[in-house]
Design a protein around this motif. Structure first.
Motif, PDB file in Angstrom:
ATOM      1  N   GLY A  80       0.807  -1.208   0.000  1.00 48.83           N
ATOM      2  CA  GLY A  80       0.000   0.000   0.000  1.00 48.83           C
ATOM      3  C   GLY A  80       0.845   1.264   0.000  1.00 48.83           C
ATOM      4  O   GLY A  80       1.993   1.261   0.431  1.00 48.83           O
ATOM      5  N   SER A  81       0.253   2.345  -0.457  1.00 50.09           N
ATOM      6  CA  SER A  81       0.995   3.615  -0.537  1.00 50.09           C
ATOM      7  C   SER A  81       1.236   4.241   0.830  1.00 50.09           C
ATOM      8  O   SER A  81       2.102   5.107   0.978  1.00 50.09           O
ATOM      9  CB  SER A  81       0.224   4.600  -1.429  1.00 50.09           C
ATOM     10  N   SER A  82       0.487   3.817   1.845  1.00 47.21           N
ATOM     11  CA  SER A  82       0.672   4.352   3.205  1.00 47.21           C
ATOM     12  C   SER A  82       1.179   3.264   4.141  1.00 47.21           C
ATOM     13  O   SER A  82       0.763   3.151   5.292  1.00 47.21           O
ATOM     14  CB  SER A  82      -0.648   4.933   3.736  1.00 47.21           C
ATOM     15  N   ARG A  83       2.120   2.444   3.641  1.00 49.20           N
ATOM     16  CA  ARG A  83       2.627   1.324   4.436  1.00 49.20           C
ATOM     17  C   ARG A  83       3.397   1.774   5.671  1.00 49.20           C
ATOM     18  O   ARG A  83       3.446   1.048   6.664  1.00 49.20           O
ATOM     19  CB  ARG A  83       3.484   0.397   3.586  1.00 49.20           C
ATOM     20  N   GLN A  84       3.989   2.963   5.633  1.00 48.80           N
ATOM     21  CA  GLN A  84       4.722   3.431   6.811  1.00 48.80           C
ATOM     22  C   GLN A  84       3.767   3.622   7.991  1.00 48.80           C
ATOM     23  O   GLN A  84       4.048   3.196   9.116  1.00 48.80           O
ATOM     24  CB  GLN A  84       5.453   4.735   6.497  1.00 48.80           C
ATOM     25  N   TYR A 115      12.871  -3.642  13.468  1.00 46.59           N
ATOM     26  CA  TYR A 115      12.884  -2.596  12.442  1.00 46.59           C
ATOM     27  C   TYR A 115      11.831  -1.519  12.687  1.00 46.59           C
ATOM     28  O   TYR A 115      11.425  -0.810  11.770  1.00 46.59           O
ATOM     29  CB  TYR A 115      12.672  -3.236  11.060  1.00 46.59           C
ATOM     30  N   ARG A 116      11.428  -1.393  13.921  1.00 53.80           N
ATOM     31  CA  ARG A 116      10.358  -0.459  14.271  1.00 53.80           C
ATOM     32  C   ARG A 116      10.647   0.969  13.810  1.00 53.80           C
ATOM     33  O   ARG A 116       9.744   1.680  13.371  1.00 53.80           O
ATOM     34  CB  ARG A 116      10.145  -0.477  15.793  1.00 53.80           C
ATOM     35  N   SER A 117      11.901   1.409  13.895  1.00 55.55           N
ATOM     36  CA  SER A 117      12.238   2.793  13.548  1.00 55.55           C
ATOM     37  C   SER A 117      12.623   2.957  12.073  1.00 55.55           C
ATOM     38  O   SER A 117      12.985   4.048  11.650  1.00 55.55           O
ATOM     39  CB  SER A 117      13.393   3.285  14.433  1.00 55.55           C
ATOM     40  N   TYR A 118      12.533   1.900  11.302  1.00 56.36           N
ATOM     41  CA  TYR A 118      12.976   1.941   9.914  1.00 56.36           C
ATOM     42  C   TYR A 118      11.937   2.582   8.994  1.00 56.36           C
ATOM     43  O   TYR A 118      10.739   2.625   9.309  1.00 56.36           O
ATOM     44  CB  TYR A 118      13.281   0.534   9.398  1.00 56.36           C
ATOM     45  N   ASN A 119      12.408   3.060   7.865  1.00 56.76           N
ATOM     46  CA  ASN A 119      11.537   3.649   6.852  1.00 56.76           C
ATOM     47  C   ASN A 119      11.068   2.562   5.888  1.00 56.76           C
ATOM     48  O   ASN A 119      11.820   2.100   5.030  1.00 56.76           O
ATOM     49  CB  ASN A 119      12.296   4.736   6.091  1.00 56.76           C
ATOM     50  N   PHE A 120       9.815   2.184   6.010  1.00 57.84           N
ATOM     51  CA  PHE A 120       9.280   1.116   5.172  1.00 57.84           C
ATOM     52  C   PHE A 120       8.865   1.603   3.791  1.00 57.84           C
ATOM     53  O   PHE A 120       8.410   0.800   2.979  1.00 57.84           O
ATOM     54  CB  PHE A 120       8.110   0.427   5.882  1.00 57.84           C
ATOM     55  N   GLU A 121       9.026   2.882   3.533  1.00 58.57           N
ATOM     56  CA  GLU A 121       8.806   3.365   2.173  1.00 58.57           C
ATOM     57  C   GLU A 121       9.839   2.746   1.228  1.00 58.57           C
ATOM     58  O   GLU A 121       9.644   2.700   0.013  1.00 58.57           O
ATOM     59  CB  GLU A 121       8.917   4.901   2.114  1.00 58.57           C
ATOM     60  N   LEU A 122      10.959   2.287   1.782  1.00 61.36           N
ATOM     61  CA  LEU A 122      12.016   1.687   0.974  1.00 61.36           C
ATOM     62  C   LEU A 122      11.712   0.233   0.615  1.00 61.36           C
ATOM     63  O   LEU A 122      12.437  -0.383  -0.159  1.00 61.36           O
ATOM     64  CB  LEU A 122      13.351   1.743   1.729  1.00 61.36           C
ATOM     65  N   LEU A 123      10.634  -0.294   1.181  1.00 62.94           N
ATOM     66  CA  LEU A 123      10.299  -1.708   0.983  1.00 62.94           C
ATOM     67  C   LEU A 123       8.961  -1.794   0.252  1.00 62.94           C
ATOM     68  O   LEU A 123       7.970  -1.235   0.722  1.00 62.94           O
ATOM     69  CB  LEU A 123      10.197  -2.393   2.346  1.00 62.94           C
ATOM     70  N   THR A 124       8.932  -2.471  -0.877  1.00 62.70           N
ATOM     71  CA  THR A 124       7.682  -2.554  -1.634  1.00 62.70           C
ATOM     72  C   THR A 124       7.258  -3.973  -1.970  1.00 62.70           C
ATOM     73  O   THR A 124       6.070  -4.228  -2.137  1.00 62.70           O
ATOM     74  CB  THR A 124       7.790  -1.771  -2.957  1.00 62.70           C
ATOM     75  N   HIS A 125       8.222  -4.897  -2.062  1.00 65.15           N
ATOM     76  CA  HIS A 125       7.848  -6.255  -2.449  1.00 65.15           C
ATOM     77  C   HIS A 125       7.468  -7.066  -1.212  1.00 65.15           C
ATOM     78  O   HIS A 125       8.217  -7.113  -0.235  1.00 65.15           O
ATOM     79  CB  HIS A 125       9.002  -6.934  -3.188  1.00 65.15           C
ATOM     80  N   PRO A 126       6.313  -7.739  -1.231  1.00 67.89           N
ATOM     81  CA  PRO A 126       5.822  -8.423  -0.019  1.00 67.89           C
ATOM     82  C   PRO A 126       6.741  -9.511   0.520  1.00 67.89           C
ATOM     83  O   PRO A 126       6.823  -9.700   1.736  1.00 67.89           O
ATOM     84  CB  PRO A 126       4.475  -9.009  -0.470  1.00 67.89           C
TER      85      PRO A 126
END
Length: 379
Positions: free
Chosen positions: A204-208, A232-243
């Motif tokens: 999703g586009s709002s995965r963060q 990975y709680r503090s990580y930027n998940f915008e960098l992750l897109t593939h499930p």
């Protein structure tokens, strides 16, 4: 448009036969916020046997729950009788389904208010749960008491967070608190259903924002195999897109990889991908050689995974390889064994891999004379 026209045809036939019938659920929600629709659900006062008698081609998808799939021009339309439900002993299926003549009673059993809006053939809306108001406020709110809805089917907790990711909405405060209270119940849900929701969530586009809710509600802690994701709680998940990468991350700190791979409904391809990416994270492989060994598609996943772990945004670059397959080597096994004069064994595979590595990394030229000299030195 053909999908919608077919849906209206079903509504018209039901209405002309004297029954109430409405579009309901995700399609109504998505239409109202100008999102594309991919399937149609209809709720009706007609009993399943009546629905099946009114249409030429139907499939008894779930008669016990009042659901019939109507097929028109090869387009499936799911039609379900107004119903109320009682008890959920298995945390998914109701113990009893009672057909009702009330649209409002049917809407009251649904998960979120934005999915409890009905629309008739004339586009009039029926919204007793005030879902339109929540839709306008971009708020995800349970129908009725949140803990009751989530106890009926705990997957609704993950489903709600997936909607956050998909729609960019926020969780209503009471809904959020309800998830926190009963989050351990997610352990009762099959891994197949959980996997599907998480795959949708990370795409999703709002995965963060969705991942923030996933951590805040402690849903991950209730799933031991996914608890490593808390790192990975503090990580930027915008960098992750593939499930699949979410499940790779979960595997990095698990000791029993084989048990993990067997416990979850991964395909053979997914299992192999997780094994390869996990191994290459622990023992890094240069991108050119990774691309040569595993192909462009997995190389993109490896690149995305490394970028996420390093929390850096770096575009993927297509690598021009000097060698595509082993068949392109300028030397063969017979020549190698003749030069080294040694019985065949595992050493041949090791030597071939070393030659491939040197060529792919441009430390060696794929030339017969050059390779012969290299083999002599190798011996």
């Amino acid at each position: 448009m053909e999908l919608l026209a077919t849906g209206k045809m079903v509504l018209q036939i039901l209405n002309e036969a004297g029954y109430e019938a409405y579009f309901v659920g995700g399609m109504v929600r998505d239409q109202l916020i100008n999102r594309p629709i991919y399937d149609i659900d209809i709720t009706t006062s007609a009993k399943p046997e009546v629905v099946m008698s009114l249409f030429e081609k139907t499939i008894a998808t779930g008669l016990a729950h009042g659901t019939v799939t109507v097929i028109i021009n090869k387009i499936p339309i799911e039609v379900t009788t107004f119903r109320v439900e009682t008890g959920y002993a298995d945390y998914r299926h109701p113990n009893e389904v009672i057909f009702t003549a009330s649209l409002e009673d049917d809407l009251k059993r649904r998960d979120f208010t934005i999915n409890a809006i009905a629309r008739d053939i004339n586009d009039c809306l029926y919204d007793p749960m005030q879902g339109l108001n929540d839709l306008n406020n971009q708020l995800l709110k349970c129908v009725g008491v949140p803990t009751e809805r989530f106890t009926e089917d705990p997957l609704r907790m993950l489903r709600g967070i997936r909607f956050v990711s998909k729609l960019g909405f926020s969780l209503d405060h009471e809904t959020l608190e309800g998830i926190k209270k009963v989050s351990p119940l997610i352990a009762h849900i099959s891994k197949e259903r959980i996997k599907k929701e998480l795959e949708g969530l990370i795409q999703g586009s709002s995965r963060q924002e969705a991942m923030h809710y996933l951590y805040d509600t402690q849903l991950l802690e209730a799933l031991p195999d996914l608890a490593p994701l808390c790192e990975y709680r503090s990580y930027n998940f915008e960098l992750l897109t593939h499930p699949i990468l979410l499940f790779v991350l979960a595997s990095l700190n698990l000791e029993e990889l084989s048990r993990y791979l067997s416990a979850w409904p991964f395909s053979k391809e997914e299992k192999k991908c997780i094994q390869v990416l996990r191994s290459c994270v622990h023992s890094p492989v240069p991108m050119p050689y990774f691309t040569y060994r595993y192909g462009e598609t997995w190389a993109q996943l490896y690149h995305q995974l490394i970028c996420f772990l390093n929390q850096e945004m770096r575009p993927y670059e297509v690598i021009e390889l000097p060698l595509q397959t082993r068949k392109q080597l300028a030397i063969d096994v017979a020549t190698i064994t003749k030069i080294i004069n040694r019985p065949k064994g595992p050493w041949i595979q090791q030597l071939l891999e070393e030659i491939e590595y040197q060529i792919v990394m441009k430390q060696l030229v794929n030339n017969r004379a050059v390779l012969i000299e290299f083999i002599k030195q190798y011996r």
